[in-house]
Design a protein around this motif. Structure first.
Motif, PDB file in Angstrom:
ATOM      1  N   ALA A  52     -67.349  -1.089  -2.475  1.00  0.00           N
ATOM      2  CA  ALA A  52     -66.624  -2.148  -1.754  1.00  0.00           C
ATOM      3  C   ALA A  52     -66.314  -1.768  -0.307  1.00  0.00           C
ATOM      4  CB  ALA A  52     -65.335  -2.491  -2.508  1.00  0.00           C
ATOM      5  N   GLY A  53     -66.741  -0.602   0.131  1.00  0.00           N
ATOM      6  CA  GLY A  53     -66.587  -0.224   1.542  1.00  0.00           C
ATOM      7  C   GLY A  53     -65.263   0.425   1.906  1.00  0.00           C
ATOM      8  N   PHE A  54     -64.457   0.790   0.903  1.00  0.00           N
ATOM      9  CA  PHE A  54     -63.159   1.413   1.200  1.00  0.00           C
ATOM     10  C   PHE A  54     -63.289   2.918   1.431  1.00  0.00           C
ATOM     11  CE2 PHE A  54     -62.095  -2.633  -0.496  1.00  0.00           C
ATOM     12  CZ  PHE A  54     -60.907  -2.992   0.115  1.00  0.00           C
ATOM     13  N   LEU A  55     -64.415   3.482   1.022  1.00  0.00           N
ATOM     14  CA  LEU A  55     -64.695   4.905   1.261  1.00  0.00           C
ATOM     15  C   LEU A  55     -66.144   5.041   1.701  1.00  0.00           C
ATOM     16  CD1 LEU A  55     -63.368   6.956  -1.820  1.00  0.00           C
ATOM     17  CD2 LEU A  55     -62.598   7.174   0.548  1.00  0.00           C
ATOM     18  N   GLN A  56     -66.381   5.934   2.643  1.00  0.00           N
ATOM     19  CA  GLN A  56     -67.753   6.218   3.073  1.00  0.00           C
ATOM     20  C   GLN A  56     -68.386   7.197   2.089  1.00  0.00           C
ATOM     21  OE1 GLN A  56     -69.483   5.644   6.162  1.00  0.00           O
ATOM     22  NE2 GLN A  56     -67.964   4.128   6.754  1.00  0.00           N
ATOM     23  N   PRO A  57     -69.581   6.910   1.589  1.00  0.00           N
ATOM     24  CA  PRO A  57     -70.244   7.890   0.733  1.00  0.00           C
ATOM     25  C   PRO A  57     -70.584   9.167   1.511  1.00  0.00           C
ATOM     26  CG  PRO A  57     -71.365   5.763   0.623  1.00  0.00           C
ATOM     27  CD  PRO A  57     -70.374   5.680   1.740  1.00  0.00           C
ATOM     28  N   THR A  58     -70.542  10.303   0.835  1.00  0.00           N
ATOM     29  CA  THR A  58     -70.996  11.548   1.449  1.00  0.00           C
ATOM     30  C   THR A  58     -72.519  11.551   1.477  1.00  0.00           C
ATOM     31  OG1 THR A  58     -69.089  12.607   0.402  1.00  0.00           O
ATOM     32  CG2 THR A  58     -70.735  14.072   1.348  1.00  0.00           C
ATOM     33  N   GLU A  59     -73.106  11.040   0.392  1.00  0.00           N
ATOM     34  CA  GLU A  59     -74.571  10.943   0.300  1.00  0.00           C
ATOM     35  C   GLU A  59     -74.927   9.727  -0.533  1.00  0.00           C
ATOM     36  OE1 GLU A  59     -77.099  14.704  -0.554  1.00  0.00           O
ATOM     37  OE2 GLU A  59     -74.991  15.235  -0.852  1.00  0.00           O
ATOM     38  N   GLY A  60     -76.165   9.281  -0.380  1.00  0.00           N
ATOM     39  CA  GLY A  60     -76.673   8.213  -1.226  1.00  0.00           C
ATOM     40  C   GLY A  60     -76.701   6.865  -0.537  1.00  0.00           C
ATOM     41  N   GLN A  61     -77.160   5.874  -1.281  1.00  0.00           N
ATOM     42  CA  GLN A  61     -77.356   4.537  -0.732  1.00  0.00           C
ATOM     43  C   GLN A  61     -76.833   3.477  -1.684  1.00  0.00           C
ATOM     44  OE1 GLN A  61     -81.626   4.453  -0.214  1.00  0.00           O
ATOM     45  NE2 GLN A  61     -81.310   3.591   1.835  1.00  0.00           N
ATOM     46  N   ILE A  62     -76.370   2.370  -1.101  1.00  0.00           N
ATOM     47  CA  ILE A  62     -75.956   1.221  -1.900  1.00  0.00           C
ATOM     48  C   ILE A  62     -76.715   0.006  -1.370  1.00  0.00           C
ATOM     49  CG2 ILE A  62     -74.026  -0.211  -2.632  1.00  0.00           C
ATOM     50  CD1 ILE A  62     -72.218   2.256  -1.788  1.00  0.00           C
ATOM     51  N   LEU A  63     -77.461  -0.646  -2.252  1.00  0.00           N
ATOM     52  CA  LEU A  63     -78.189  -1.850  -1.850  1.00  0.00           C
ATOM     53  C   LEU A  63     -77.600  -3.043  -2.578  1.00  0.00           C
ATOM     54  CD1 LEU A  63     -80.442   0.625  -1.803  1.00  0.00           C
ATOM     55  CD2 LEU A  63     -81.890  -1.262  -1.142  1.00  0.00           C
ATOM     56  N   PHE A  64     -77.350  -4.106  -1.819  1.00  0.00           N
ATOM     57  CA  PHE A  64     -76.802  -5.329  -2.399  1.00  0.00           C
ATOM     58  C   PHE A  64     -77.788  -6.449  -2.096  1.00  0.00           C
ATOM     59  CE2 PHE A  64     -73.842  -9.046  -2.153  1.00  0.00           C
ATOM     60  CZ  PHE A  64     -73.491  -9.054  -3.490  1.00  0.00           C
ATOM     61  N   GLU A  65     -78.298  -7.102  -3.129  1.00  0.00           N
ATOM     62  CA  GLU A  65     -79.348  -8.121  -2.987  1.00  0.00           C
ATOM     63  C   GLU A  65     -80.497  -7.591  -2.125  1.00  0.00           C
ATOM     64  OE1 GLU A  65     -76.816 -11.283  -1.571  1.00  0.00           O
ATOM     65  OE2 GLU A  65     -76.657 -12.144  -3.578  1.00  0.00           O
ATOM     66  N   ILE A  69     -76.307  -1.674   2.283  1.00  0.00           N
ATOM     67  CA  ILE A  69     -74.938  -1.932   2.761  1.00  0.00           C
ATOM     68  C   ILE A  69     -74.133  -0.628   2.844  1.00  0.00           C
ATOM     69  CG2 ILE A  69     -74.828  -4.320   1.942  1.00  0.00           C
ATOM     70  CD1 ILE A  69     -73.036  -3.068  -0.421  1.00  0.00           C
ATOM     71  N   THR A  70     -74.812   0.499   2.725  1.00  0.00           N
ATOM     72  CA  THR A  70     -74.124   1.798   2.718  1.00  0.00           C
ATOM     73  C   THR A  70     -73.250   1.954   3.957  1.00  0.00           C
ATOM     74  OG1 THR A  70     -76.212   2.616   1.823  1.00  0.00           O
ATOM     75  CG2 THR A  70     -74.503   4.267   2.299  1.00  0.00           C
ATOM     76  N   GLY A  71     -71.993   2.307   3.750  1.00  0.00           N
ATOM     77  CA  GLY A  71     -71.099   2.565   4.878  1.00  0.00           C
ATOM     78  C   GLY A  71     -70.528   1.311   5.516  1.00  0.00           C
ATOM     79  N   GLY A  72     -70.841   0.120   4.960  1.00  0.00           N
ATOM     80  CA  GLY A  72     -70.281  -1.133   5.485  1.00  0.00           C
ATOM     81  C   GLY A  72     -68.779  -1.167   5.274  1.00  0.00           C
ATOM     82  N   LYS A  73     -68.081  -1.888   6.141  1.00  0.00           N
ATOM     83  CA  LYS A  73     -66.619  -1.963   6.037  1.00  0.00           C
ATOM     84  C   LYS A  73     -66.213  -3.047   5.028  1.00  0.00           C
ATOM     85  CE  LYS A  73     -65.583   1.144   9.097  1.00  0.00           C
ATOM     86  NZ  LYS A  73     -66.331   2.223   8.450  1.00  0.00           N
ATOM     87  N   PRO A  74     -65.014  -2.901   4.421  1.00  0.00           N
ATOM     88  CA  PRO A  74     -64.604  -3.859   3.390  1.00  0.00           C
ATOM     89  C   PRO A  74     -64.710  -5.320   3.828  1.00  0.00           C
ATOM     90  CG  PRO A  74     -63.006  -2.071   3.523  1.00  0.00           C
ATOM     91  CD  PRO A  74     -64.011  -1.842   4.629  1.00  0.00           C
ATOM     92  N   TRP A  75     -64.294  -5.623   5.071  1.00  0.00           N
ATOM     93  CA  TRP A  75     -64.312  -7.028   5.500  1.00  0.00           C
ATOM     94  C   TRP A  75     -65.740  -7.550   5.652  1.00  0.00           C
ATOM     95  CZ3 TRP A  75     -61.703  -3.026   7.812  1.00  0.00           C
ATOM     96  CH2 TRP A  75     -62.291  -2.439   8.937  1.00  0.00           C
ATOM     97  N   ASP A  76     -66.683  -6.663   6.041  1.00  0.00           N
ATOM     98  CA  ASP A  76     -68.080  -7.092   6.128  1.00  0.00           C
ATOM     99  C   ASP A  76     -68.646  -7.323   4.728  1.00  0.00           C
ATOM    100  OD1 ASP A  76     -68.172  -6.883   8.909  1.00  0.00           O
ATOM    101  OD2 ASP A  76     -68.512  -4.715   8.789  1.00  0.00           O
ATOM    102  N   LEU A  77     -68.339  -6.387   3.822  1.00  0.00           N
ATOM    103  CA  LEU A  77     -68.873  -6.484   2.471  1.00  0.00           C
ATOM    104  C   LEU A  77     -68.261  -7.667   1.734  1.00  0.00           C
ATOM    105  CD1 LEU A  77     -69.131  -2.725   1.517  1.00  0.00           C
ATOM    106  CD2 LEU A  77     -70.790  -4.223   2.607  1.00  0.00           C
ATOM    107  N   CYS A  78     -67.034  -7.980   2.066  1.00  0.00           N
ATOM    108  CA  CYS A  78     -66.378  -9.154   1.496  1.00  0.00           C
ATOM    109  C   CYS A  78     -67.149 -10.411   1.902  1.00  0.00           C
ATOM    110  CB  CYS A  78     -64.935  -9.174   1.998  1.00  0.00           C
ATOM    111  SG  CYS A  78     -64.100 -10.701   1.756  1.00  0.00           S
TER     112      CYS A  78
END
Ligand SMILES: Nc1ncnc2c1ncn2[C@@H]1O[C@H](COP(=O)(O)OP(=O)(O)OP(=O)(O)O)[C@@H](O)[C@H]1O
Ligand SMILES: [Mg+2]
Length: 245
Positions: A52-65, A69-78
């Protein structure tokens, strides 16, 4: 082939010397209710916080659709369509139920009339239609949980992350929450749910994933997963598994 709704690849989060989440990978499909299990301290909330963007990952990736979106901020991800509830809900206590449900609406629109009418619809959906003018501090603990869910819904998510919304509920309330979660899914929202109450998990999810000490140790159908020795060991300890064998 269409991309999965959510794809988590080798996700890790380190706090000082502690690997709270360690190389976790899983995917989630549209329309799914996926349960995330694991004992206290397994890293479930930390994983949620990264998705949900409340913490930056140390490693890895998050893909949404399919989008990174890795490292995106909560308001952007919202705005992308990801919403979450908090394990400890923090509503605006001196605002009314309706006002609390309006807050998330501003992520989608600036039309107050529209935001108000959508908030009222959500209150109805939650079965809280007659409580819209009550200040939140006067609600029961369970109604506050439902409101927490409503606050997430007010941002109109396509993916909803629910962190222990049944905690402390009576059996009747837990049943009501199960019905509500199904109703939310039926509106087209996909749900990733952290929950300790097994009855709730069994009633809701076709698939569960299990974390222990930051790692993903199982992924499968609820009945199969809870019978796996690794999972039993994570919950009950080595000795329990040895005595069962
Ligand atoms: N901000 C932080 N700084 C340092 N350590 C943290 C932080 N957040 C979490 N941790 C640690 O990371 C580990 C995982 O915590 P997390 O809250 O993700 O677990 P959880 O699976 O959600 O547990 P629970 O079931 O108790 O909610 C724990 O050891 C916790 O103490
Ligand atoms: Mg947690």
């Amino acid at each position: 082939m269409t991309a999965p709704l959510l794809e988590v690849r080798n996700l890790s989060k380190t706090f000082g010397g502690l690997k709270a989440v360690s190389e976790v990978s899983f995917t989630m499909n549209k329309g799914e209710i996926l349960a995330l299990l694991g004992p206290n301290g397994a890293g479930k909330t930390t994983a949620f916080n990264m998705i949900a963007g409340f913490l930056q990952p140390t490693e890895g990736q998050i893909l949404f659709e399919g989008r990174d979106i890795t490292g995106g901020k909560p308001w952007d991800l919202c705005r992308e369509g990801i919403a979450r509830t908090f394990q400890l809900s923090r509503p605006f206590s001196d605002l009314t139920v309706l006002e609390n449900l309006m807050v998330g609406g501003f992520a989608r629109s600036s039309d107050i009339g529209l935001i108000r009418s959508r908030a009222a619809e959500i209150a109805e959906f939650l079965g809280m239609g007659r409580q819209i003018d009550i200040e939140v501090q006067h609600l029961t603990a369970f109604d506050r949980r439902k409101l927490e869910l409503g606050r997430a819904l007010s941002t109109r998510p396509t993916l909803l992350l629910m962190d222990e919304v049944v905690a402390g509920a009576t059996p009747a309330e837990a049943q009501e929450m199960v019905a509500l979660v199904r109703k939310i899914r039926d509106t087209g929202v996909s749900i990733l749910i952290v929950e300790h109450v097994m009855k709730v998990i069994m009633a809701l999810s076709e698939r569960v994933i299990v974390m222990e000490s930051g790692r993903l140790i199982a992924d499968g159908k609820p009945h199969d997963v809870v019978a796996q020795p690794d999972v039993l060991k994570a919950y009950f300890g080595e000795q329990y598994v040895a005595t069962r064998a």
